[in-house]
Design a protein around this motif. Structure first.
Motif, PDB file in Angstrom:
ATOM      1  N   ARG A   2     -10.547  -0.489  -5.663  1.00  0.00           N
ATOM      2  CA  ARG A   2     -11.490  -1.522  -5.235  1.00  0.00           C
ATOM      3  C   ARG A   2     -12.104  -2.236  -6.442  1.00  0.00           C
ATOM      4  O   ARG A   2     -12.270  -3.445  -6.454  1.00  0.00           O
ATOM      5  CB  ARG A   2     -12.605  -0.888  -4.388  1.00  0.00           C
ATOM      6  CG  ARG A   2     -12.235  -0.803  -2.934  1.00  0.00           C
ATOM      7  CD  ARG A   2     -13.393  -0.287  -2.100  1.00  0.00           C
ATOM      8  NE  ARG A   2     -13.016   1.047  -1.643  1.00  0.00           N
ATOM      9  CZ  ARG A   2     -13.629   2.168  -1.948  1.00  0.00           C
ATOM     10  NH1 ARG A   2     -14.707   2.156  -2.646  1.00  0.00           N
ATOM     11  NH2 ARG A   2     -13.175   3.324  -1.511  1.00  0.00           N
ATOM     12  N   VAL A  47      -4.956  -3.513  -4.322  1.00  0.00           N
ATOM     13  CA  VAL A  47      -5.697  -2.405  -3.722  1.00  0.00           C
ATOM     14  C   VAL A  47      -4.748  -1.655  -2.799  1.00  0.00           C
ATOM     15  O   VAL A  47      -4.111  -2.243  -1.938  1.00  0.00           O
ATOM     16  CB  VAL A  47      -6.913  -2.937  -2.943  1.00  0.00           C
ATOM     17  CG1 VAL A  47      -7.662  -1.797  -2.292  1.00  0.00           C
ATOM     18  CG2 VAL A  47      -7.805  -3.730  -3.849  1.00  0.00           C
ATOM     19  N   LEU A  95     -10.562  -1.659   1.625  1.00  0.00           N
ATOM     20  CA  LEU A  95     -10.184  -2.969   1.101  1.00  0.00           C
ATOM     21  C   LEU A  95      -8.694  -3.062   0.810  1.00  0.00           C
ATOM     22  O   LEU A  95      -8.226  -4.014   0.216  1.00  0.00           O
ATOM     23  CB  LEU A  95     -10.969  -3.276  -0.191  1.00  0.00           C
ATOM     24  CG  LEU A  95     -12.470  -3.460  -0.039  1.00  0.00           C
ATOM     25  CD1 LEU A  95     -13.096  -3.731  -1.392  1.00  0.00           C
ATOM     26  CD2 LEU A  95     -12.775  -4.602   0.904  1.00  0.00           C
TER      27      LEU A  95
END
Length: 193
Positions: free
Chosen positions: A32, A44, A49
């Motif tokens: 992240r 990522v 995320l």
């Protein structure tokens, strides 16, 4: 804490699971952090995320537009030229080295000649100063010789001998004349009546 018959800790298995979960959380946080910092080379891969696989949907062709009557064409203006996003670096400047090297050699040579001339002038002044000091020493010696002769000639014995050669005699009485009234004063001889 529970212990089995062999005395080993049952929490050991739980401990391994906790370590694995902590490592997964650390990888997700690192992923992240890189994504938020804009590091596009590292996408990522863990955590909320994480990038999801993109589902590509088939494109559907839009319906053909209805024919429209052509409108009169407006005069076309030239679009302003777009400035490039990046500017090319200027071409490297090359200067000829030969004149610069010749200038430096000339400057060094002029400095050396100047130092030699200055040293020669200082040496000439040193010789002139030496000659003047020698002449001053001779003049000081001559002055001392003249002072010695003057002291010898002005001694009382030499003055009396010179006076006898000239025919002078010692004065019996000393007489003084007062100038305002012209009167003469006679002073008695010391030791006499």
């Amino acid at each position: 804490m529970s212990v089995n018959k062999k005395g080993t800790n049952l929490a050991r298995a739980d401990h391994d699971e906790i370590v694995k979960a902590a490592r997964r959380r650390a990888r997700a946080a690192d992923s992240r952090r890189r994504a938020l910092a804009g590091d596009a080379s590292a996408p990522v891969t863990d955590g909320p995320l994480a990038l999801q696989p993109r589902i590509i949907e088939p494109e559907v062709a839009p319906p053909a537009p209805a024919p429209v009557a052509p409108e009169p064409a407006a005069p076309k203006r030239k679009a302003p030229a777009k400035r490039p996003d990046t500017v090319a670096p200027p071409a490297p400047v090359t200067t000829p080295r030969t004149p610069f090297v010749v200038f430096l050699i000339g400057l060094v040579a002029a400095g050396i000649v100047g130092l030699l001339l200055l040293n020669t002038a200082i040496s000439e002044d040193a010789f002139a100063l030496h000659d003047l000091r020698a002449a001053q020493g001779e003049l000081d010696a001559h002055e001392q010789q003249l002072k010695d002769e003057l002291a010898e000639l002005s001694s009382p014995g030499n003055l009396a001998a010179a006076a006898k050669r000239l025919g002078l005699v010692p004065a019996e009485e000393v007489t003084y004349i007062r100038l305002p009234d012209g009167r003469e004063l006679t002073m008695p001889k010391p030791g006499g009546n």
